[in-house]
Design a protein around this motif. Structure first.
Motif, PDB file in Angstrom:
ATOM      1  N   TYR A   1       4.774   1.736   1.060  1.00 39.29           N
ATOM      2  CA  TYR A   1       5.662   1.932  -0.090  1.00 39.29           C
ATOM      3  C   TYR A   1       5.618   3.432  -0.396  1.00 39.29           C
ATOM      4  O   TYR A   1       4.735   3.912  -1.100  1.00 39.29           O
ATOM      5  CB  TYR A   1       5.155   1.122  -1.284  1.00 39.29           C
TER       6      TYR A   1
ATOM      7  N   THR B   1       0.866  -1.187   0.000  1.00 37.23           N
ATOM      8  CA  THR B   1       0.000   0.000   0.000  1.00 37.23           C
ATOM      9  C   THR B   1       0.899   1.233   0.000  1.00 37.23           C
ATOM     10  O   THR B   1       2.103   1.140   0.272  1.00 37.23           O
ATOM     11  CB  THR B   1      -0.897   0.082   1.259  1.00 37.23           C
ATOM     12  N   TYR B   2       0.293   2.387  -0.258  1.00 38.14           N
ATOM     13  CA  TYR B   2       1.077   3.623  -0.241  1.00 38.14           C
ATOM     14  C   TYR B   2       1.558   3.975   1.165  1.00 38.14           C
ATOM     15  O   TYR B   2       2.477   4.771   1.323  1.00 38.14           O
ATOM     16  CB  TYR B   2       0.263   4.785  -0.816  1.00 38.14           C
ATOM     17  N   ASN B   3       0.952   3.388   2.178  1.00 37.89           N
ATOM     18  CA  ASN B   3       1.447   3.623   3.536  1.00 37.89           C
ATOM     19  C   ASN B   3       2.779   2.927   3.761  1.00 37.89           C
ATOM     20  O   ASN B   3       3.587   3.366   4.575  1.00 37.89           O
ATOM     21  CB  ASN B   3       0.431   3.111   4.558  1.00 37.89           C
TER      22      ASN B   3
END
Lengths: 788, 161
Positions: free
Chosen positions: A710, A706-708
């Motif tokens: 990565y 997830t963008y959290n």
């Protein structure tokens, strides 16, 4: 140049729809009766499929069909292909494991699709997908390439013993060994190139519509190459005959390589649309994108560079292990071979080069070309080596490079590539001037007074673009030719449509290509329409990747314009009773040079279509097509200089200055080219400082999905840039274009890491250079200094 | 099913939706597809709209939460065919590439400039830090927002006149 022609900074024709929310992307499309697909995916990195029970899912509300890999196989849908054959050094062909669009017996990475649910709504499809009961029998998994090669590692494909896909080499091993043995100095580095997720902002999507009455399929898809998709879907996967399949890639929200490939979801949606009798749409959620978009990079390398007593490079030896993930993606095999090892001469004269590459299966997402594709990995090896060597030799990194530059062209490297043109001194000088390289010591001292560690690093990159001469790539194993096609259709009123096989997904082709037409045929940009991305409109094309659309796609357009121009001149000469050689086309007029005789462009075009008075034997109409096959690769090159400040207390790195000097050959729209450099550099900074896939080594789970987890570069993470260009024209295409799409992502990672390692006085640092890693490296160098 | 009444770009709209429906889904179902789904987790900002003037991720706001509220989307940015200064500046600077993140970025920038048309470049960077763009490196976006702000400041903060 005209105000709208080659070299003009004109606003982009496509932006009106983007700034008003009127772009039309695949997920924006709807057709009557459309249903949604949700895929059942493997939660395990490696597991046997002992059975799939779809009974419960089939009974859930809104469910139209639940389809499995077994049914796909029964219907004769072919396995996913790899389009580039590589042979190992012993002559054996690469070991390619079967890659079904829906796994049948075994799942080999987390996220691999095993079944699909078609339901009336997205929520119903997802709920039913959760109710499909797969009897998983977990197997041991392996995530890293070196672990996969080790004795006793889990075996991923039966036909790939020790998980080895190929063991390939290029160059002269004996000569490279001899150079190293006789060298005055050898610089040796262990280098890893971190695995990246392309992360185009538009998730992949597909909308498939089978029309039973016409036995015809339409597929809207997020593709960089809709014609290649149609060909492969038809010829290899046998989903639909080519003449009964229309593929449309409408507005596409970024690709960076990840949308070249033809993915399981596109195959399955097409197949399911016929099977279930409804139009089927699928849009990836972001975690599906992290788990199933082809990843990039993931190399482990040992490299040695040898110098003689005069600091001349005399040899290079490179050994690389490339992690391919669980399956071979479409162009995966070419990336660490012909797109990587062939660039290991860099900008330098190196008489002896040898590179060995082992490609390896692991229980991870497949890896393929991502912005730069092999060339960033090559540049990272070369430019880390050169910078390190300069430190070890106690010489200026700039002057060590300069002393070894290729200065005369053409230059044949020992690793296939023949550089056709360039001026590496010019880009080095431009970057050094832009960065005030000479003034660095003063800035470092000033930073030190503020408690910051300032470092400077450079990278001189070269890449091979304009992909690619068909005969050459064919001889190297490519399954396709890499030419491009174009058609220029002049309407009776003089307006012009250009049909191109290139595909724009952010590159601004609708503007740049129109500028070429405006320049050549003297019409305004508003009179030119660029048509692309639809196999019903454009006959064929190879699509957009490898910075090929300017050098190859526009060359095809240029050839078609040549033919249009020649015919228009013949007509005009006939109408004005002049010699063909005296006719000039400019500013909307067709003139007889040296006289006041002229016709409007539209009058000549109309004459072509009324056909009342054409030269004897001439066919009516004004429409010409061309195929262009490049004579050579093109070689963009440049120099990037990065300055950083590291906070010694936290290890946090700020990029305080970044200067890029690129030679892209002829530039059509400088504003668009600057944007390409900005975007590429930020992707490279992302790789250097922030991004990197982390797999759990035991379970093969992607921890950064997830963008959290990565981190992507955000607006407050990155600086502004000083971007400039120098110019040597490519002699091998009619426009002198080299290409600009990937340079930024190629040159920036080594420039950033060279700067940080300079700042902290420790060369032992891997990407991404997070604050924690930099802090630890800084602590280690402080400990080392204290011990001395 | 719940009934929601939302004023979107000045136009009153009503729908009956399942309670789990997000504002993003509802807007797109209404044909306002300018607002994009990029991650559905509130991380990328492609779905940014203004809810009573405040920027929100449309994917994280339930349609029911927007009941009775006023929502502005990219489709409402230009008025009577006249582009908003932000749109003009984005076009002049070639700020976008693939265009996918653009609608969300424009709405985040509008919220900033409505409050502070004289925002500095570092304030602009912070205001846009919730919007991911993979193509542009943000440079030409920041330049365009600064220019649009200057133009709006010169017109007393007004956007379309």
């Amino acid at each position: 140049m005209g105000v709208e022609g080659i070299g003009a900074r004109v606003p982009r024709k496509e932006d009106k729809r983007f700034i008003t929310g009127k772009g039309r992307y695949t997920d924006d499309m709807s057709v009557a009766g459309m249903c949604k697909a949700a895929f059942v995916r493997s939660p395990h990195a490696h597991a046997k499929i002992a059975g799939i029970d779809t009974a419960a899912a089939e009974k859930m509300p809104g469910v139209i069909a639940v389809l499995t890999g077994g049914q796909l196989k029964e219907d004769g849908i072919g396995d996913i292909i790899c389009g580039w054959m590589i042979h190992s050094k012993d002559g054996s062909p690469m070991n390619m494991g079967a890659n079904p669009a829906l796994a049948v017996d075994t799942a080999r990475h987390v996220g691999q699709a095993v079944a699909v649910v078609i339901a009336e709504t997205q929520a119903q499809a997802r709920e039913a997908a959760d109710a499909v009961n797969v009897n998983w029998q977990e197997l041991p998994a392996v995530a890293s390439a070196d672990a996969a090669l080790a004795a006793g590692a889990p075996q991923i494909h039966e036909n790939a013993p020790n998980n080895l896909i190929y063991d390939w080499e290029i160059g002269d091993a004996a000569a490279a060994d001899a150079a190293i043995a006789g060298a005055a100095h050898v610089t040796k580095l262990e280098i890893s190139n971190n695995r990246l997720v392309p992360n185009a902002m538009e998730p992949r999507a597909a909308l498939a519509d089978y029309n039973a009455a016409e036995d015809h399929y339409t597929l809207w898809t997020t593709s960089q190459n809709p014609h290649v998709a149609r060909l492969v879907l038809s010829a290899f996967y046998q989903v639909a005959p080519e003449h009964k399949l229309r593929v449309i890639a409408p507005d596409v929200g970024g690709g960076f390589g990840s949308k070249i490939y033809i993915y399981p979801e596109e195959i399955v949606c097409l197949w399911a649309s016929k099977k279930a009798g409804v139009p089927v749409k699928w849009t990836a959620d972001r975690t599906e994108a992290f788990l199933t978009d082809a990843h990039g990079r993931d190399h482990i390398t040992t490299a040695e560079m040898a110098f003689d007593a005069n600091n001349k490079m005399i040899g290079l030896k490179v050994d690389t292990i490339a992690n391919f993930g669980a399956y071979m993606s479409l162009f995966s095999s070419a990336v660490p071979t012909y797109l990587y090892a062939t660039l290991l001469s860099g900008q330098y004269v190196i008489p002896a080069i040898h590179c060995n590459v082992r490609a390896v299966y692991t229980n991870t997402t497949p890896v393929d070309a991502y912005r730069g594709a092999g060339r960033p990995e090559a540049c990272y090896v070369m430019e880390r080596l050169v910078e390190t060597a300069a430190r070890e030799l106690g010489v200026s990194p700039a002057e060590l490079r300069r002393a070894n530059f290729v200065g005369e062209f053409p230059y044949q490297t020992p690793v296939i590539m023949a550089y056709d043109a360039g001026d590496f001194d010019a880009s080095l000088n431009a970057a050094m001037a832009g960065a005030d390289y000479a003034g660095f010591a003063g800035r470092k001292a000033e930073a030190e007074a503020r408690g910051k560690l300032r470092g400077i690093g450079m990278a001189c990159y070269i890449e091979a673009c304009g992909i690619a001469p068909s005969q050459a790539v064919g001889s190297l194993g490519a399954g396709v030719g890499l030419w491009e096609s174009a058609e220029v259709r002049v309407n009776p009123v003089g307006t012009i449509e250009v049909l191109t096989g290139s595909h724009s997904h952010g590159q601004g082709h609708e503007t740049t290509f129109a500028q070429l037409v405006a320049e050549r045929l003297g019409v305004g940009l508003d009179s030119v329409q660029i048509v692309h991305g639809d196999t019903d409109k454009v006959q064929f094309g190879m699509g957009t990747y490898g910075s090929r659309s300017g050098a190859v796609g526009m060359s095809a357009i240029s050839k078609a314009i040549d033919k249009v121009e020649a015919k228009a001149k013949k007509i005009a000469a006939h109408l004005m009773e002049a010699a063909e050689g005296d006719i000039e086309i400019a500013d909307g007029e067709v003139r007889v040079a040296g006289t006041d005789k002229k016709l409007g462009w539209h009058e000549v075009c109309l004459a072509a279509y009324t056909a009342h008075n054409l030269p004897e034997g001439m066919e009516p109409g004004l429409k010409e097509g061309a195929f262009y096959d490049p004579a050579n690769f093109t070689f963009p090159a440049g120099c990037y200089i990065c300055e950083v400040e590291v906070d010694p207390g936290t290890g946090h790195t700020d990029i305080v200055q970044f200067v890029a000097a690129d030679d892209f050959g002829r530039i059509i729209n400088p504003m668009i080219v600057e944007g390409q450099v900005h975007g590429g550099v930020v992707q490279g900074i992302g790789q250097a400082l922030l991004e990197g896939c982390q797999y759990d080594p035991e379970t093969g789970q992607l921890v950064t999905a997830t963008y959290n987890d990565y981190p992507m570069p955000r607006a407050d993470d990155v600086p502004s840039f000083d971007v400039s260009t120098t110019e040597t024209l490519c002699p091998n295409n009619p426009l002198g274009i080299k290409g600009c799409g990937e340079a930024g992502a190629i040159g920036s990672p080594p420039a950033v890491i060279n700067a940080i390692t300079d700042a902290i006085g420790n060369n032992d640092l891997t990407m991404p250079a997070t604050a924690e890693k930099v802090w630890r490296a800084l602590s280690a160098s402080a400990v080392a200094q204290a011990a001395e | 099913m719940i009934e929601v009444n939302i004023t979107v770009n000045g136009e009153a709209r009503t729908a009956e939706v399942p309670p789990e429906t997000t504002l993003l889904t509802l807007l797109r179902d209404w044909g306002l597809t300018g607002t994009k789904l990029g991650c559905d987790e509130g991380d990328c900002g492609a779905c940014t709209v203004l809810l009573d003037g405040m920027s929100v991720n449309g994917c994280l706001v339930l349609a029911g939460r927007a009941n009775g509220c006023s929502v502005s989307t990219v489709e409402g940015l230009s008025v009577d065919g006249r582009l908003h200064p932000l749109q003009e500046a984005f076009e002049q600077h070639a700020s976008l590439q693939c265009g996918f993140c653009g609608p969300g970025i424009l709405m985040s920038a509008k919220e900033l400039l409505d409050a502070n048309p004289s925002a500095s470049k570092s304030e602009i960077r912070i205001a846009l830090s919730g919007n991911l763009c993979r193509c542009t490196g943000y440079v030409k976006i920041i330049d365009a927002v600064a220019e649009a702000g200057a133009k709006m400041a010169a017109h007393g903060g007004q956007s379309n006149g």
